[in-house]
Design a protein around this motif. Sequence first.
Motif, PDB file in Angstrom:
ATOM      1  N   TYR A   1     -26.690 -12.670 -39.434  1.00 13.91           N
ATOM      2  CA  TYR A   1     -26.655 -12.453 -37.995  1.00 13.91           C
ATOM      3  C   TYR A   1     -26.082 -11.086 -37.653  1.00 13.91           C
ATOM      4  N   ARG A   2     -26.642 -10.456 -36.628  1.00 11.54           N
ATOM      5  CA  ARG A   2     -26.014  -9.268 -36.044  1.00 11.54           C
ATOM      6  C   ARG A   2     -24.756  -9.695 -35.302  1.00 11.54           C
ATOM      7  N   PRO A   3     -23.584  -9.176 -35.660  1.00 10.19           N
ATOM      8  CA  PRO A   3     -22.348  -9.651 -35.029  1.00 10.19           C
ATOM      9  C   PRO A   3     -22.195  -9.242 -33.573  1.00 10.19           C
ATOM     10  N   ASP A   4     -22.953  -8.244 -33.130  1.00 10.24           N
ATOM     11  CA  ASP A   4     -22.870  -7.885 -31.717  1.00 10.24           C
ATOM     12  C   ASP A   4     -23.675  -8.842 -30.849  1.00 10.24           C
ATOM     13  N   ALA A   5     -24.509  -9.668 -31.487  1.00 13.27           N
ATOM     14  CA  ALA A   5     -25.339 -10.602 -30.735  1.00 13.27           C
ATOM     15  C   ALA A   5     -24.891 -12.046 -30.909  1.00 13.27           C
ATOM     16  N   ILE A   6     -24.345 -12.374 -32.093  1.00 14.35           N
ATOM     17  CA  ILE A   6     -23.935 -13.739 -32.401  1.00 14.35           C
ATOM     18  C   ILE A   6     -22.523 -13.702 -32.952  1.00 14.35           C
ATOM     19  N   THR A   7     -21.682 -14.617 -32.493  1.00 20.30           N
ATOM     20  CA  THR A   7     -20.352 -14.775 -33.070  1.00 20.30           C
ATOM     21  C   THR A   7     -20.127 -16.247 -33.369  1.00 20.30           C
ATOM     22  N   PHE A   8     -19.097 -16.519 -34.152  1.00 23.23           N
ATOM     23  CA  PHE A   8     -18.686 -17.894 -34.425  1.00 23.23           C
ATOM     24  C   PHE A   8     -17.258 -18.062 -33.941  1.00 23.23           C
ATOM     25  N   SER A   9     -16.953 -19.218 -33.374  1.00 25.20           N
ATOM     26  CA  SER A   9     -15.596 -19.481 -32.933  1.00 25.20           C
ATOM     27  C   SER A   9     -15.128 -20.809 -33.508  1.00 25.20           C
ATOM     28  N   VAL A  10     -13.825 -20.931 -33.698  1.00 24.34           N
ATOM     29  CA  VAL A  10     -13.230 -22.158 -34.206  1.00 24.34           C
ATOM     30  C   VAL A  10     -12.359 -22.758 -33.116  1.00 24.34           C
ATOM     31  N   HIS A  11     -12.628 -24.003 -32.781  1.00 27.87           N
ATOM     32  CA  HIS A  11     -11.856 -24.715 -31.776  1.00 27.87           C
ATOM     33  C   HIS A  11     -11.058 -25.802 -32.490  1.00 27.87           C
ATOM     34  N   ASN A  12      -9.750 -25.689 -32.495  1.00 27.72           N
ATOM     35  CA  ASN A  12      -8.894 -26.633 -33.199  1.00 27.72           C
ATOM     36  C   ASN A  12      -8.287 -27.654 -32.247  1.00 27.72           C
ATOM     37  N   SER A  13      -8.195 -28.874 -32.726  1.00 32.68           N
ATOM     38  CA  SER A  13      -7.450 -29.911 -32.029  1.00 32.68           C
ATOM     39  C   SER A  13      -7.016 -30.916 -33.067  1.00 32.68           C
ATOM     40  N   ILE A  14      -6.181 -31.857 -32.664  1.00 28.68           N
ATOM     41  CA  ILE A  14      -5.737 -32.875 -33.607  1.00 28.68           C
ATOM     42  C   ILE A  14      -6.893 -33.768 -34.026  1.00 28.68           C
ATOM     43  N   ALA A  15      -7.939 -33.809 -33.204  1.00 28.87           N
ATOM     44  CA  ALA A  15      -9.060 -34.701 -33.478  1.00 28.87           C
ATOM     45  C   ALA A  15     -10.145 -34.066 -34.320  1.00 28.87           C
ATOM     46  N   ASN A  16     -10.336 -32.744 -34.180  1.00 30.10           N
ATOM     47  CA  ASN A  16     -11.412 -32.121 -34.942  1.00 30.10           C
ATOM     48  C   ASN A  16     -11.130 -30.643 -35.146  1.00 30.10           C
ATOM     49  N   ASN A  17     -12.005 -30.024 -35.909  1.00 32.32           N
ATOM     50  CA  ASN A  17     -11.912 -28.590 -36.183  1.00 32.32           C
ATOM     51  C   ASN A  17     -13.336 -28.065 -36.156  1.00 32.32           C
ATOM     52  N   ALA A  18     -13.828 -27.812 -34.953  1.00 31.70           N
ATOM     53  CA  ALA A  18     -15.251 -27.546 -34.774  1.00 31.70           C
ATOM     54  C   ALA A  18     -15.553 -26.060 -34.833  1.00 31.70           C
ATOM     55  N   LEU A  19     -16.509 -25.721 -35.683  1.00 30.87           N
ATOM     56  CA  LEU A  19     -17.006 -24.355 -35.768  1.00 30.87           C
ATOM     57  C   LEU A  19     -18.279 -24.266 -34.945  1.00 30.87           C
ATOM     58  N   ALA A  20     -18.343 -23.299 -34.044  1.00 30.39           N
ATOM     59  CA  ALA A  20     -19.477 -23.205 -33.128  1.00 30.39           C
ATOM     60  C   ALA A  20     -20.108 -21.830 -33.192  1.00 30.39           C
ATOM     61  N   ARG A  21     -21.415 -21.787 -32.964  1.00 26.41           N
ATOM     62  CA  ARG A  21     -22.172 -20.546 -32.886  1.00 26.41           C
ATOM     63  C   ARG A  21     -22.293 -20.175 -31.411  1.00 26.41           C
ATOM     64  N   GLN A  22     -22.063 -18.888 -31.099  1.00 31.45           N
ATOM     65  CA  GLN A  22     -22.115 -18.445 -29.718  1.00 31.45           C
ATOM     66  C   GLN A  22     -22.934 -17.154 -29.623  1.00 31.45           C
ATOM     67  N   SER A  23     -23.215 -16.778 -28.420  1.00 30.37           N
ATOM     68  CA  SER A  23     -24.029 -15.595 -28.176  1.00 30.37           C
ATOM     69  C   SER A  23     -23.180 -14.465 -27.627  1.00 30.37           C
ATOM     70  N   GLY A  24     -23.045 -13.402 -28.430  1.00 30.17           N
ATOM     71  CA  GLY A  24     -22.561 -12.128 -27.933  1.00 30.17           C
ATOM     72  C   GLY A  24     -21.142 -12.060 -27.462  1.00 30.17           C
ATOM     73  N   GLN A  25     -20.263 -12.986 -27.851  1.00 26.43           N
ATOM     74  CA  GLN A  25     -18.874 -12.877 -27.450  1.00 26.43           C
ATOM     75  C   GLN A  25     -17.998 -13.568 -28.477  1.00 26.43           C
ATOM     76  N   SER A  26     -16.727 -13.188 -28.538  1.00 28.27           N
ATOM     77  CA  SER A  26     -15.826 -13.752 -29.528  1.00 28.27           C
ATOM     78  C   SER A  26     -14.662 -14.446 -28.863  1.00 28.27           C
ATOM     79  N   ASP A  27     -14.219 -15.568 -29.445  1.00 25.99           N
ATOM     80  CA  ASP A  27     -13.062 -16.288 -28.952  1.00 25.99           C
ATOM     81  C   ASP A  27     -11.821 -16.005 -29.777  1.00 25.99           C
ATOM     82  N   PHE A  28     -11.919 -15.121 -30.776  1.00 23.50           N
ATOM     83  CA  PHE A  28     -10.768 -14.863 -31.622  1.00 23.50           C
ATOM     84  C   PHE A  28      -9.765 -13.960 -30.917  1.00 23.50           C
TER      85      PHE A  28
END
Length: 249
Positions: A222-249
Amino acid sequence: MATRHEEIAEELRRAIDREEYTVGSRLPTETDLASRYGVSRGTVRQAVAALTAEGLIGSRQGARRVVLASRRSQSFEELRSFAQWARAMGREATGHVVSSQYRPATPEDSVRLQLPTDTPVLHVLRVRGLDGDPVLLERTVYAAWISPAVEAVEPDCPSVTQRLYEDTGLVFAYGEHVIDAVAAGAQDAELLDVRRTSPLLRVRRVTTTREGRPVEWSDDRYRPDAITFSVHNSIANNALARQSGQSDF
């Protein structure tokens, strides 16, 4: 104000999200759904058509509709194709095949697809885009048993996953993903319109049927300027998500 078929479509989406209808399972018949919601079959048909357009369910002539994904499956917790993910964001997925050829299975192909070394397997290099902009290179190796169906798909088909379901009934049920970063080589740079050695996000994945039969393995970049991945942590899950053009880190 939402129409009745829009309300029913949303209720079905929520039921799929709650896994009342799991990936690979069949929806009730139109008659059963019409009885449940107290509407005509035509109203049910409109609701189901909306979910089909979103890539959540698949439809084959003469067969009940099958769940292909849920809205939650933008996360890598579940399996969703690039085209399904793009549609969920209101984007248009595009794609075209750069090359397609049979080669003897390498030791890596053999391990990932659980087949003997030197078995002929289909290698496909495909460029995927969002609204016409190239964002992803897919280098996919298909198991011999599904390769003829893949060859029959037109080179610019936006969703091979959807087409294989329509043509063969195949549901991609499980995926294992390994994510890292690599530098763009000459071919990557040309096809993704980036500079050589630019960093790319790589996802290596193996996809199987519900029964665990390997369908494909792929090296996706993936081109990183177009697609990013973010990790959302909680006590219930640890979900890795694909996103478009922005970063949550």
